[in-house]
Design a protein around this motif. Structure first.
Motif, PDB file in Angstrom:
ATOM      1  N   LEU A 385      49.505  48.150  48.319  1.00 52.00           N
ATOM      2  CA  LEU A 385      49.377  46.772  48.784  1.00 52.00           C
ATOM      3  C   LEU A 385      50.035  45.883  47.749  1.00 52.00           C
ATOM      4  O   LEU A 385      49.681  45.917  46.566  1.00 52.00           O
ATOM      5  CB  LEU A 385      47.922  46.356  48.950  1.00 52.00           C
ATOM      6  CG  LEU A 385      47.706  44.847  49.172  1.00 52.00           C
ATOM      7  CD1 LEU A 385      48.287  44.399  50.505  1.00 52.00           C
ATOM      8  CD2 LEU A 385      46.231  44.469  49.071  1.00 52.00           C
ATOM      9  N   LEU A 386      51.012  45.112  48.181  1.00 52.98           N
ATOM     10  CA  LEU A 386      51.645  44.107  47.339  1.00 52.98           C
ATOM     11  C   LEU A 386      51.233  42.738  47.839  1.00 52.98           C
ATOM     12  O   LEU A 386      51.270  42.470  49.046  1.00 52.98           O
ATOM     13  CB  LEU A 386      53.165  44.249  47.382  1.00 52.98           C
ATOM     14  CG  LEU A 386      53.737  45.514  46.737  1.00 52.98           C
ATOM     15  CD1 LEU A 386      55.188  45.719  47.149  1.00 52.98           C
ATOM     16  CD2 LEU A 386      53.618  45.447  45.219  1.00 52.98           C
ATOM     17  N   LEU A 387      50.825  41.877  46.934  1.00 54.87           N
ATOM     18  CA  LEU A 387      50.460  40.506  47.279  1.00 54.87           C
ATOM     19  C   LEU A 387      51.412  39.553  46.585  1.00 54.87           C
ATOM     20  O   LEU A 387      51.539  39.569  45.360  1.00 54.87           O
ATOM     21  CB  LEU A 387      49.020  40.193  46.864  1.00 54.87           C
ATOM     22  CG  LEU A 387      48.609  38.716  46.974  1.00 54.87           C
ATOM     23  CD1 LEU A 387      48.675  38.235  48.422  1.00 54.87           C
ATOM     24  CD2 LEU A 387      47.227  38.488  46.376  1.00 54.87           C
ATOM     25  N   VAL A 388      52.093  38.730  47.370  1.00 55.88           N
ATOM     26  CA  VAL A 388      52.995  37.711  46.842  1.00 55.88           C
ATOM     27  C   VAL A 388      52.351  36.363  47.123  1.00 55.88           C
ATOM     28  O   VAL A 388      52.185  35.968  48.282  1.00 55.88           O
ATOM     29  CB  VAL A 388      54.378  37.793  47.505  1.00 55.88           C
ATOM     30  CG1 VAL A 388      55.287  36.681  46.983  1.00 55.88           C
ATOM     31  CG2 VAL A 388      55.005  39.154  47.252  1.00 55.88           C
ATOM     32  N   SER A 389      51.946  35.665  46.076  1.00 53.85           N
ATOM     33  CA  SER A 389      51.285  34.371  46.251  1.00 53.85           C
ATOM     34  C   SER A 389      51.356  33.575  44.967  1.00 53.85           C
ATOM     35  O   SER A 389      51.261  34.126  43.862  1.00 53.85           O
ATOM     36  CB  SER A 389      49.814  34.568  46.640  1.00 53.85           C
ATOM     37  OG  SER A 389      49.126  33.331  46.661  1.00 53.85           O
ATOM     38  N   ALA A 390      51.521  32.264  45.115  1.00 58.53           N
ATOM     39  CA  ALA A 390      51.480  31.367  43.956  1.00 58.53           C
ATOM     40  C   ALA A 390      50.081  31.291  43.370  1.00 58.53           C
ATOM     41  O   ALA A 390      49.902  30.791  42.254  1.00 58.53           O
ATOM     42  CB  ALA A 390      51.945  29.969  44.370  1.00 58.53           C
ATOM     43  N   TYR A 391      49.085  31.766  44.111  1.00 57.92           N
ATOM     44  CA  TYR A 391      47.705  31.753  43.649  1.00 57.92           C
ATOM     45  C   TYR A 391      47.194  33.164  43.354  1.00 57.92           C
ATOM     46  O   TYR A 391      45.985  33.397  43.360  1.00 57.92           O
ATOM     47  CB  TYR A 391      46.808  31.079  44.689  1.00 57.92           C
ATOM     48  CG  TYR A 391      47.030  29.582  44.778  1.00 57.92           C
ATOM     49  CD1 TYR A 391      46.391  28.705  43.907  1.00 57.92           C
ATOM     50  CD2 TYR A 391      47.897  29.048  45.729  1.00 57.92           C
ATOM     51  CE1 TYR A 391      46.608  27.334  43.989  1.00 57.92           C
ATOM     52  CE2 TYR A 391      48.113  27.687  45.825  1.00 57.92           C
ATOM     53  CZ  TYR A 391      47.466  26.837  44.950  1.00 57.92           C
ATOM     54  OH  TYR A 391      47.679  25.474  45.031  1.00 57.92           O
ATOM     55  N   GLY A 392      48.109  34.102  43.103  1.00 54.62           N
ATOM     56  CA  GLY A 392      47.690  35.431  42.712  1.00 54.62           C
ATOM     57  C   GLY A 392      46.954  35.406  41.390  1.00 54.62           C
ATOM     58  O   GLY A 392      47.046  34.443  40.617  1.00 54.62           O
ATOM     59  N   ALA A 393      46.214  36.468  41.120  1.00 53.73           N
ATOM     60  CA  ALA A 393      45.392  36.507  39.911  1.00 53.73           C
ATOM     61  C   ALA A 393      46.219  36.285  38.657  1.00 53.73           C
ATOM     62  O   ALA A 393      45.852  35.506  37.780  1.00 53.73           O
ATOM     63  CB  ALA A 393      44.658  37.844  39.834  1.00 53.73           C
ATOM     64  N   ALA A 394      47.358  36.977  38.545  1.00 56.67           N
ATOM     65  CA  ALA A 394      48.248  36.828  37.390  1.00 56.67           C
ATOM     66  C   ALA A 394      49.541  37.566  37.706  1.00 56.67           C
ATOM     67  O   ALA A 394      49.519  38.591  38.396  1.00 56.67           O
ATOM     68  CB  ALA A 394      47.611  37.405  36.126  1.00 56.67           C
ATOM     69  N   ASP A 430      35.489  42.428  50.070  1.00 59.89           N
ATOM     70  CA  ASP A 430      36.181  41.170  49.788  1.00 59.89           C
ATOM     71  C   ASP A 430      37.314  41.431  48.796  1.00 59.89           C
ATOM     72  O   ASP A 430      37.256  42.374  48.003  1.00 59.89           O
ATOM     73  CB  ASP A 430      35.187  40.165  49.209  1.00 59.89           C
ATOM     74  CG  ASP A 430      35.632  38.723  49.399  1.00 59.89           C
ATOM     75  OD1 ASP A 430      36.600  38.487  50.156  1.00 59.89           O
ATOM     76  OD2 ASP A 430      35.000  37.840  48.805  1.00 59.89           O
ATOM     77  N   LEU A 431      38.341  40.606  48.845  1.00 65.97           N
ATOM     78  CA  LEU A 431      39.494  40.782  47.957  1.00 65.97           C
ATOM     79  C   LEU A 431      39.220  40.141  46.592  1.00 65.97           C
ATOM     80  O   LEU A 431      39.978  39.287  46.113  1.00 65.97           O
ATOM     81  CB  LEU A 431      40.748  40.189  48.604  1.00 65.97           C
ATOM     82  CG  LEU A 431      41.227  40.887  49.885  1.00 65.97           C
ATOM     83  CD1 LEU A 431      42.488  40.205  50.418  1.00 65.97           C
ATOM     84  CD2 LEU A 431      41.514  42.367  49.625  1.00 65.97           C
ATOM     85  N   VAL A 432      38.180  40.612  45.957  1.00 68.72           N
ATOM     86  CA  VAL A 432      37.797  40.081  44.646  1.00 68.72           C
ATOM     87  C   VAL A 432      38.848  40.474  43.615  1.00 68.72           C
ATOM     88  O   VAL A 432      39.261  41.640  43.536  1.00 68.72           O
ATOM     89  CB  VAL A 432      36.412  40.616  44.239  1.00 68.72           C
ATOM     90  CG1 VAL A 432      36.059  40.174  42.820  1.00 68.72           C
ATOM     91  CG2 VAL A 432      35.355  40.160  45.229  1.00 68.72           C
ATOM     92  N   GLY A 433      39.290  39.517  42.829  1.00 67.26           N
ATOM     93  CA  GLY A 433      40.254  39.780  41.773  1.00 67.26           C
ATOM     94  C   GLY A 433      41.698  39.642  42.195  1.00 67.26           C
ATOM     95  O   GLY A 433      42.597  39.735  41.358  1.00 67.26           O
ATOM     96  N   PHE A 434      41.954  39.397  43.477  1.00 69.32           N
ATOM     97  CA  PHE A 434      43.325  39.273  43.945  1.00 69.32           C
ATOM     98  C   PHE A 434      43.889  37.869  43.728  1.00 69.32           C
ATOM     99  O   PHE A 434      45.093  37.708  43.564  1.00 69.32           O
ATOM    100  CB  PHE A 434      43.413  39.612  45.440  1.00 69.32           C
ATOM    101  CG  PHE A 434      43.376  41.077  45.747  1.00 69.32           C
ATOM    102  CD1 PHE A 434      44.534  41.766  46.052  1.00 69.32           C
ATOM    103  CD2 PHE A 434      42.180  41.781  45.730  1.00 69.32           C
ATOM    104  CE1 PHE A 434      44.506  43.121  46.337  1.00 69.32           C
ATOM    105  CE2 PHE A 434      42.139  43.137  46.021  1.00 69.32           C
ATOM    106  CZ  PHE A 434      43.309  43.808  46.319  1.00 69.32           C
ATOM    107  N   PHE A 435      43.026  36.856  43.768  1.00 69.78           N
ATOM    108  CA  PHE A 435      43.484  35.474  43.720  1.00 69.78           C
ATOM    109  C   PHE A 435      42.840  34.725  42.557  1.00 69.78           C
ATOM    110  O   PHE A 435      41.758  35.087  42.082  1.00 69.78           O
ATOM    111  CB  PHE A 435      43.141  34.744  45.033  1.00 69.78           C
ATOM    112  CG  PHE A 435      43.921  35.212  46.223  1.00 69.78           C
ATOM    113  CD1 PHE A 435      45.119  34.618  46.581  1.00 69.78           C
ATOM    114  CD2 PHE A 435      43.443  36.267  46.999  1.00 69.78           C
ATOM    115  CE1 PHE A 435      45.833  35.057  47.685  1.00 69.78           C
ATOM    116  CE2 PHE A 435      44.147  36.710  48.112  1.00 69.78           C
ATOM    117  CZ  PHE A 435      45.349  36.097  48.453  1.00 69.78           C
TER     118      PHE A 435
END
Length: 476
Positions: A385-394, A430-435
């Motif tokens: 799973l790749l998450l691309v977001s300006a609000y990603g965890a880091a 829940d996607l804890v730690g992703f954002f």
């Protein structure tokens, strides 16, 4: 004397309190808001890119070079245990490369062996059955460094999850049903109870392919395990379950459609399993060739008309990451193209892009999945799973939270204030730690993917006219 009176009064009060009903019930602990709820106002668009048939170790494990350390991707659980065959890395769809089987009973064989190296080696050498034999050591293939550069750059610039599991323990057909309806089921006759469909029907893939079930063999799960039944008398290969699209209002408050389903080339056919739901089929006016073109996708992105939620899927096998079915592969380039389109648009900082792979593809992964759901076909093996977001965890974070595709949908439901579809998403992690869920979080920079620019998306090259349709060839 005063102390005695006070003590007596307290004792009398306690006695009366107990007589009138006992001690008060303990105050319920306030439940923490979900990640989706916390991201409201920051994330306004969710885009889910659905690729095909890869495990985590297949893309982010395996020796990066023949003599390097067994750990491939830094900080991720991507070890390659010693003693496995020194398989040569192969391209995504390299012509002539053996493709392993991802049938449910192959998964069962590995599960019965405890997902040990020995169990994998037995599958690699002998297969599971005459119907589902693997090529020699095909399960141990991995993608060489040069061909996974785009995915690794996305991970290093944004975020990678190494405890994300396939929603099913079988191939794409049930997985696609879960993606839109969170279940894989069929009613074998009008009066029969639904059964779990564990693999692809042998004849046809969609509502419009088969007016009746009479000649269709459907692999299903029964109490005695995996079997193949021949249903009869059931009108249509369409399943009457609600889909996520039924939860999403149309239009959105902004006036634009709340959700869309994009393919990347007009006329390439629908995503198998997606349109096997009656509601999905009816929502598209019963038209099989309903997907929006790549031109429309780019236009919506650049015009600021990206819907609140979008499924984006490959148009043909060559951009799907599916193993062993095409001489040339452009899956990473296509994904990089879609990501860069969004990252150069007005929606760049308000969009969360989830890049998933629908099933395990028959490939090795060294992590045993969590316990099966009651339906018996999920979760499956780890997939990336790749998450691309300006609000990603880091930037470059590797998230170790155990989750699956239902977690992505649960996040989307909470983000947009939608109800649950059924027990699967209701009970999803829940996607804890992703954002970055801090109240004062501000969007981080959203750099484009440099490795994707060198081989730009060219529809006539990636999905030329007459190319195998994704819907006709990507169920396994």
């Amino acid at each position: 004397m005063r102390r005695e009176l006070v003590a007596g009064g307290l004792a009398l009060g306690l006695a009366l309190f107990v007589a009138l009903g006992g001690a008060p019930a303990p105050r319920a602990r306030a439940q923490s808001p979900s990640v989706g709820t916390l991201m409201r106002g920051k994330i306004k668009h969710v885009v889910v890119i659905v690729q095909e048939n890869r495990t985590f170790d297949n893309l982010f494990g395996g020796p990066p070079v023949p003599t390097a350390s067994v750990r491939a991707y830094p900080n991720a659980d991507s070890t390659w245990p010693p003693g496995l065959p020194p398989m040569k890395g192969v391209g995504f769809n390299s012509s002539g490369a053996p493709a392993p089987s991802n049938a449910h009973n192959v998964w069962q064989c590995i599960a019965q062996g405890g997902f040990t190296v020995a169990a994998w080696q037995a599958i690699a050498q002998h297969g599971c059955s005459a119907q589902h034999a693997n090529g020699p050591d095909a399960v141990f293939q991995y993608i060489p460094q040069a061909r996974r550069a785009i995915y690794w750059e996305i991970a290093r610039r944004y975020e990678l999850a190494d405890r994300f599991f396939a929603i099913t323990s079988t191939g794409s057909f049930p997985a696609h049903q879960f993606i839109v309806a969170q279940q894989s089921a069929a009613q074998l006759s009008p009066s029969a109870a639904p059964v779990v469909v564990a693999d692809q029907p042998s004849n046809g893939n969609a509502c419009f392919d088969n007016p009746r079930w009479a000649s269709v063999m459907v692999p299903v799960l029964q109490s005695n395990g995996f079997s193949v039944d021949t249903p009869a008398g059931y009108a249509g290969e369409c399943y009457p379950w609600k889909t996520y699209a039924d939860l999403m209002p149309t239009p959105a408050p902004s006036g634009t459609p709340f959700w869309k389903h994009y393919e990347t080339q007009l006329g390439s056919g629908p995503f198998n399993g997606f349109i096997n739901m009656q509601n999905w089929y009816q929502a598209t006016n019963g038209t099989p060739e309903m997907p929006l073109s790549s031109t429309q996708l780019a236009a919506d992105i650049q015009a600021g008309a990206l819907p609140a939620f979008a499924w984006v899927k490959p148009a043909c096998v060559a951009v799907s990451d599916h193993p062993g079915v095409a001489a040339h592969e452009y899956g990473p380039e296509w994904v990089g193209y879609v990501v860069n389109q969004i990252l150069t648009s007005p929606a760049a900082q308000s969009t969360a892009i989830f890049i998933i792979w629908d099933d395990w593809g028959g490939f090795y992964d060294h992590v045993a999945p969590p316990a099966l759901r009651p339906d018996g076909i999920g979760p499956g093996l780890r997939t990336p799973l790749l998450l691309v977001s300006a609000y990603g965890a880091a930037p470059g974070a590797v998230v170790h939270t155990t989750s699956d595709y239902a977690s992505v949908m649960k996040f989307s439901e909470d983000l947009f204030g939608l109800p649950r579809l059924n027990a699967v998403d209701a009970n999803a992690a829940d996607l804890v730690g992703f954002f970055n869920t801090a109240a004062n979080a501000t969007p981080a920079p959203v750099p484009t993917i440099a490795a994707a620019v060198a081989d730009p998306y060219v529809p006539s090259t990636m999905c030329p006219a007459g190319a195998p349709r994704a819907s006709a060839n990507m169920e396994d």
